[in-house]
Design a protein around this motif. Structure first.
Motif, mmCIF file in Angstrom:
data_model
loop_
_atom_site.group_PDB
_atom_site.id
_atom_site.type_symbol
_atom_site.label_atom_id
_atom_site.label_comp_id
_atom_site.label_asym_id
_atom_site.label_seq_id
_atom_site.Cartn_x
_atom_site.Cartn_y
_atom_site.Cartn_z
ATOM 1 N N ARG A 128 -17.265 -6.058 -6.499
ATOM 2 C CA ARG A 128 -16.752 -4.746 -6.852
ATOM 3 C C ARG A 128 -15.850 -5.304 -5.656
ATOM 4 N N LEU A 129 -14.412 -5.540 -6.425
ATOM 5 C CA LEU A 129 -13.026 -5.010 -5.414
ATOM 6 C C LEU A 129 -12.318 -4.037 -5.229
ATOM 7 N N VAL A 130 -12.114 -3.887 -3.739
ATOM 8 C CA VAL A 130 -11.577 -3.008 -3.365
ATOM 9 C C VAL A 130 -10.492 -2.917 -2.313
ATOM 10 N N ALA A 131 -9.374 -2.734 -2.432
ATOM 11 C CA ALA A 131 -7.786 -2.731 -1.148
ATOM 12 C C ALA A 131 -8.120 -1.108 -1.342
ATOM 13 N N PRO A 132 -6.933 -1.734 -0.007
ATOM 14 C CA PRO A 132 -5.892 -0.877 0.924
ATOM 15 C C PRO A 132 -4.986 0.206 -0.930
ATOM 16 N N LEU A 133 -4.801 1.420 -0.612
ATOM 17 C CA LEU A 133 -3.879 1.984 -1.404
ATOM 18 C C LEU A 133 -2.778 1.436 -1.668
ATOM 19 N N ILE A 154 -17.103 -7.661 -12.606
ATOM 20 C CA ILE A 154 -16.502 -7.461 -11.796
ATOM 21 C C ILE A 154 -15.942 -5.538 -11.697
ATOM 22 N N SER A 155 -16.375 -5.233 -10.955
ATOM 23 C CA SER A 155 -15.484 -4.050 -10.791
ATOM 24 C C SER A 155 -14.649 -3.552 -10.139
ATOM 25 N N ARG A 156 -13.114 -3.140 -10.203
ATOM 26 C CA ARG A 156 -12.140 -2.584 -9.672
ATOM 27 C C ARG A 156 -11.312 -1.869 -9.433
ATOM 28 N N GLU A 157 -10.894 -1.710 -8.076
ATOM 29 C CA GLU A 157 -10.327 -0.298 -8.149
ATOM 30 C C GLU A 157 -9.104 -1.169 -8.287
ATOM 31 N N VAL A 158 -8.159 -0.243 -8.894
ATOM 32 C CA VAL A 158 -6.635 0.109 -9.609
ATOM 33 C C VAL A 158 -5.799 -1.417 -9.223
ATOM 34 N N GLY A 159 -5.131 -1.979 -9.352
ATOM 35 C CA GLY A 159 -4.306 -2.703 -8.447
ATOM 36 C C GLY A 159 -5.047 -3.857 -7.349
ATOM 37 N N CYS A 160 -5.885 -4.520 -7.986
ATOM 38 C CA CYS A 160 -6.917 -5.556 -7.067
ATOM 39 C C CYS A 160 -6.418 -6.749 -8.375
#
Length: 240
Positions: free
Chosen positions: A151-156, A33-39
């Motif tokens: 990969r997990l992403v999300a709006p800022l 699991i790769s993720r943007e910070v805050g996911c």
């Protein structure tokens, strides 16, 4: 019966020989699991782990993140905090200068530490039945066939709100936290790659803000089954 036993034993020997020569084809199953910070990647990993363990397989799934540094530190005879610190230098790559502050007995080169961390991650991936959160797992295990790279992403704004809630920070502090940790993760990936040209490749990219936790776990469980991760590494019968 005798012939059947000999056929089985010969087959097992060939399997073990093949594994040693090319473990990437028989390793796993592993989920990275790769993720943007805050996911909330670790939280989601634990939910996926619980769901997979309800399948009643002989092998128990486990979540790995901080354990990577703990195991690496154990092999290097260093404290986990010191290993972790190596990958947090965002301004320059003078890792050896930091390590020189340690006693001679504890001194390890930056190259040795990076290799050890990479080897630990790969060892976990090859052993299988684990969910590796971060730690460049998708890069280190990119050649393993029996794997799912997420990969997990999300709006800022979504991620800022998550960090504010998780860490009890105000909006400005949360935004700064995201920026700082993202820089640290870039440094970590560069250190692990050591100049290798391995692209970020994912099987699934999910917008964390578009689905609930349960919906994402449903998606992962469906994908794991469709990809055959639960079938490829079934325990083999042993003879005594």
């Amino acid at each position: 019966m005798g012939n059947s036993l000999m056929i089985y034993l010969n087959k097992r020997l060939k399997e073990e020989d093949s594994y040693m020569k090319n473990p990437a084809t028989t390793a796993g199953p592993v989920i990275t699991i790769s993720r943007e910070v805050g996911c909330n990647g670790l939280k989601l990993a634990n939910l996926i782990n619980d769901r997979l363990n309800k399948e009643k397989m002989c092998s128990v799934w486990k979540v790995l993140s901080k354990e990577v540094f703990s195991q690496s530190a154990k092999e290097l005879n260093l404290k986990p905090e010191r290993v972790r610190k190596i990958f947090k230098e965002t301004n320059k790559y003078t890792f050896d200068e930091i390590l020189k502050a340690f006693s001679d007995k504890q001194f390890k080169s930056e190259k040795k530490i990076v290799k050890t961390v990479s080897d630990v991650v790969r060892s976990f991936a090859i052993d299988g039945h684990c969910i590796i959160v971060g730690r460049a797992g998708h890069l280190i295990a990119n050649d393993i066939k029996n794997a799912l790279h997420l990969r997990l992403v999300a709006p800022l704004e979504y991620r800022i709100n998550v960090i504010m809630e998780n860490n009890k920070l105000n909006r400005e502090e949360a935004a700064h936290f995201i920026q700082r940790v993202e820089k640290e993760r870039i440094v970590f990936r560069k250190a692990i790659l050591q100049g290798q040209n391995i692209e970020d490749t994912f099987d699934l990219l999910i917008n964390r803000a578009s689905f609930s936790d349960e919906e994402i776990v449903d998606i992962i469980e469906y994908t794991v089954k469709e990809k055959g991760l639960l079938k490829m590494n079934q325990p083999k019968m042993e003879f005594y």
